[in-house]
Design a protein around this motif. Structure first.
Motif, PDB file in Angstrom:
ATOM      1  N   ILE A  77      12.240  -0.520  27.457  1.00 17.62           N
ATOM      2  CA  ILE A  77      13.206   0.421  26.867  1.00 17.62           C
ATOM      3  C   ILE A  77      14.515   0.403  27.650  1.00 17.62           C
ATOM      4  O   ILE A  77      15.599   0.434  27.058  1.00 17.62           O
ATOM      5  N   ASN A  78      14.431   0.323  28.968  1.00 14.47           N
ATOM      6  CA  ASN A  78      15.658   0.250  29.780  1.00 14.47           C
ATOM      7  C   ASN A  78      16.437  -1.024  29.482  1.00 14.47           C
ATOM      8  O   ASN A  78      17.674  -1.005  29.409  1.00 14.47           O
ATOM      9  N   LYS A  79      15.717  -2.126  29.296  1.00 14.46           N
ATOM     10  CA  LYS A  79      16.369  -3.395  28.975  1.00 14.46           C
ATOM     11  C   LYS A  79      17.049  -3.293  27.610  1.00 14.46           C
ATOM     12  O   LYS A  79      18.198  -3.717  27.442  1.00 14.46           O
ATOM     13  N   GLN A  80      16.348  -2.722  26.634  1.00 12.75           N
ATOM     14  CA  GLN A  80      16.908  -2.546  25.304  1.00 12.75           C
ATOM     15  C   GLN A  80      18.118  -1.617  25.350  1.00 12.75           C
ATOM     16  O   GLN A  80      19.115  -1.854  24.672  1.00 12.75           O
ATOM     17  N   GLN A  81      18.044  -0.575  26.164  1.00 13.04           N
ATOM     18  CA  GLN A  81      19.156   0.358  26.297  1.00 13.04           C
ATOM     19  C   GLN A  81      20.386  -0.357  26.874  1.00 13.04           C
ATOM     20  O   GLN A  81      21.509  -0.142  26.412  1.00 13.04           O
ATOM     21  N   ALA A  82      20.175  -1.208  27.858  1.00 13.45           N
ATOM     22  CA  ALA A  82      21.292  -1.960  28.437  1.00 13.45           C
ATOM     23  C   ALA A  82      21.922  -2.876  27.391  1.00 13.45           C
ATOM     24  O   ALA A  82      23.160  -2.981  27.305  1.00 13.45           O
ATOM     25  N   LEU A  83      21.077  -3.528  26.574  1.00 10.63           N
ATOM     26  CA  LEU A  83      21.607  -4.400  25.520  1.00 10.63           C
ATOM     27  C   LEU A  83      22.400  -3.596  24.495  1.00 10.63           C
ATOM     28  O   LEU A  83      23.469  -4.025  24.033  1.00 10.63           O
ATOM     29  N   LEU A  84      21.880  -2.435  24.130  1.00 16.02           N
ATOM     30  CA  LEU A  84      22.584  -1.597  23.156  1.00 16.02           C
ATOM     31  C   LEU A  84      23.909  -1.075  23.709  1.00 16.02           C
ATOM     32  O   LEU A  84      24.914  -1.010  22.979  1.00 16.02           O
ATOM     33  N   LYS A  85      23.940  -0.713  24.993  1.00 13.49           N
ATOM     34  CA  LYS A  85      25.197  -0.272  25.606  1.00 13.49           C
ATOM     35  C   LYS A  85      26.219  -1.411  25.607  1.00 13.49           C
ATOM     36  O   LYS A  85      27.403  -1.198  25.332  1.00 13.49           O
ATOM     37  N   ASN A  86      25.739  -2.620  25.891  1.00  6.19           N
ATOM     38  CA  ASN A  86      26.606  -3.793  25.880  1.00  6.19           C
ATOM     39  C   ASN A  86      27.145  -4.026  24.464  1.00  6.19           C
ATOM     40  O   ASN A  86      28.327  -4.335  24.278  1.00  6.19           O
ATOM     41  N   GLN A  87      26.293  -3.859  23.471  1.00  4.59           N
ATOM     42  CA  GLN A  87      26.721  -4.053  22.091  1.00  4.59           C
ATOM     43  C   GLN A  87      27.730  -2.967  21.680  1.00  4.59           C
ATOM     44  O   GLN A  87      28.668  -3.240  20.947  1.00  4.59           O
ATOM     45  N   ILE A  88      27.537  -1.728  22.167  1.00  4.87           N
ATOM     46  CA  ILE A  88      28.491  -0.651  21.876  1.00  4.87           C
ATOM     47  C   ILE A  88      29.865  -1.009  22.427  1.00  4.87           C
ATOM     48  O   ILE A  88      30.882  -0.826  21.762  1.00  4.87           O
ATOM     49  N   VAL A  89      29.874  -1.543  23.640  1.00  6.04           N
ATOM     50  CA  VAL A  89      31.151  -1.942  24.251  1.00  6.04           C
ATOM     51  C   VAL A  89      31.807  -3.041  23.420  1.00  6.04           C
ATOM     52  O   VAL A  89      33.020  -3.012  23.151  1.00  6.04           O
ATOM     53  N   LYS A  90      30.995  -3.999  22.969  1.00 13.51           N
ATOM     54  CA  LYS A  90      31.541  -5.093  22.166  1.00 13.51           C
ATOM     55  C   LYS A  90      32.042  -4.580  20.816  1.00 13.51           C
ATOM     56  O   LYS A  90      33.062  -5.056  20.310  1.00 13.51           O
ATOM     57  N   LEU A  91      31.304  -3.625  20.215  1.00 11.36           N
ATOM     58  CA  LEU A  91      31.713  -3.116  18.903  1.00 11.36           C
ATOM     59  C   LEU A  91      32.982  -2.276  18.974  1.00 11.36           C
ATOM     60  O   LEU A  91      33.623  -2.053  17.953  1.00 11.36           O
ATOM     61  N   ASN A  92      33.356  -1.827  20.130  1.00 10.55           N
ATOM     62  CA  ASN A  92      34.623  -1.120  20.295  1.00 10.55           C
ATOM     63  C   ASN A  92      35.811  -2.082  20.365  1.00 10.55           C
ATOM     64  O   ASN A  92      36.955  -1.657  20.310  1.00 10.55           O
ATOM     65  N   ASP A  93      35.541  -3.377  20.471  1.00 10.37           N
ATOM     66  CA  ASP A  93      36.585  -4.406  20.525  1.00 10.37           C
ATOM     67  C   ASP A  93      36.833  -4.930  19.106  1.00 10.37           C
ATOM     68  O   ASP A  93      35.920  -5.422  18.440  1.00 10.37           O
ATOM     69  N   ASN A  94      38.082  -4.850  18.638  1.00 13.88           N
ATOM     70  CA  ASN A  94      38.417  -5.271  17.265  1.00 13.88           C
ATOM     71  C   ASN A  94      38.255  -6.774  17.066  1.00 13.88           C
ATOM     72  O   ASN A  94      37.870  -7.216  15.982  1.00 13.88           O
ATOM     73  N   ASP A  95      38.563  -7.556  18.068  1.00 11.23           N
ATOM     74  CA  ASP A  95      38.414  -9.010  17.942  1.00 11.23           C
ATOM     75  C   ASP A  95      36.946  -9.394  17.726  1.00 11.23           C
ATOM     76  O   ASP A  95      36.640 -10.282  16.933  1.00 11.23           O
ATOM     77  N   TYR A  96      36.048  -8.724  18.427  1.00  9.98           N
ATOM     78  CA  TYR A  96      34.608  -9.010  18.280  1.00  9.98           C
ATOM     79  C   TYR A  96      34.129  -8.634  16.874  1.00  9.98           C
ATOM     80  O   TYR A  96      33.361  -9.352  16.252  1.00  9.98           O
ATOM     81  N   ILE A  97      34.618  -7.492  16.367  1.00  9.46           N
ATOM     82  CA  ILE A  97      34.223  -7.061  15.021  1.00  9.46           C
ATOM     83  C   ILE A  97      34.712  -8.074  13.984  1.00  9.46           C
ATOM     84  O   ILE A  97      33.978  -8.417  13.048  1.00  9.46           O
ATOM     85  N   ALA A  98      35.933  -8.580  14.161  1.00  7.56           N
ATOM     86  CA  ALA A  98      36.463  -9.580  13.225  1.00  7.56           C
ATOM     87  C   ALA A  98      35.628 -10.862  13.292  1.00  7.56           C
ATOM     88  O   ALA A  98      35.286 -11.450  12.256  1.00  7.56           O
TER      89      ALA A  98
END
Length: 133
Positions: A77-98
């Motif tokens: 669960i901690n590993k999954q949480q770290a991955l999800l936090k990383n994905q949240i950071v990436k999803l806040n970037d407009n270039d990554y979303i594009a």
């Protein structure tokens, strides 16, 4: 054989001796009963203590196994949480979303043409699936 008739003396000393022998026999009998009772009680207590120890030992082993399983679950669960936090950071970037929209949903900007080139791994998988039929 001759049968002898021997009469016992009935004086105070003999009567005292008979009473003492009866008292000693009675005390010996009571002592034996007390020791037997003590032995039975000690045996029952020992049995209860040993069975309790064995039961608690099994419970402890079960709890340790459960704890180990839960530790693995917490780590996952901690590993999954770290991955999800990383994905949240990436999803806040407009270039990554594009980039994600272009690759996953085949969205394009004006005048852009998208070509989908299959991976070499997917070709191998498709060949293996064809062979398995």
């Amino acid at each position: 054989m001759l049968k002898r008739n021997i009469a016992s003396m009935e004086n105070a000393y003999i009567q005292n001796q008979k009473v003492k022998e009866k008292v000693i026999a009675k005390r010996r009998k009571l002592l034996f009963r007390r020791l037997a009772l003590f032995t039975v009680i000690a045996g029952v207590i020992t049995y209860i203590m040993i069975s309790t120890y064995i039961t608690r030992n099994h419970q402890l082993e079960a709890k340790k196994a459960e704890k180990e399983k839960l530790d693995h679950t917490v780590a996952a669960i901690n590993k999954q949480q770290a991955l999800l936090k990383n994905q949240i950071v990436k999803l806040n970037d407009n270039d990554y979303i594009a980039k994600l929209a272009r690759s996953e949903y085949f969205l394009s900007e004006k005048g852009e043409i998208i070509f989908n080139i299959p991976d070499s791994n997917s070709k191998k998988k498709n060949k293996q699936e064809d062979v398995s039929y």
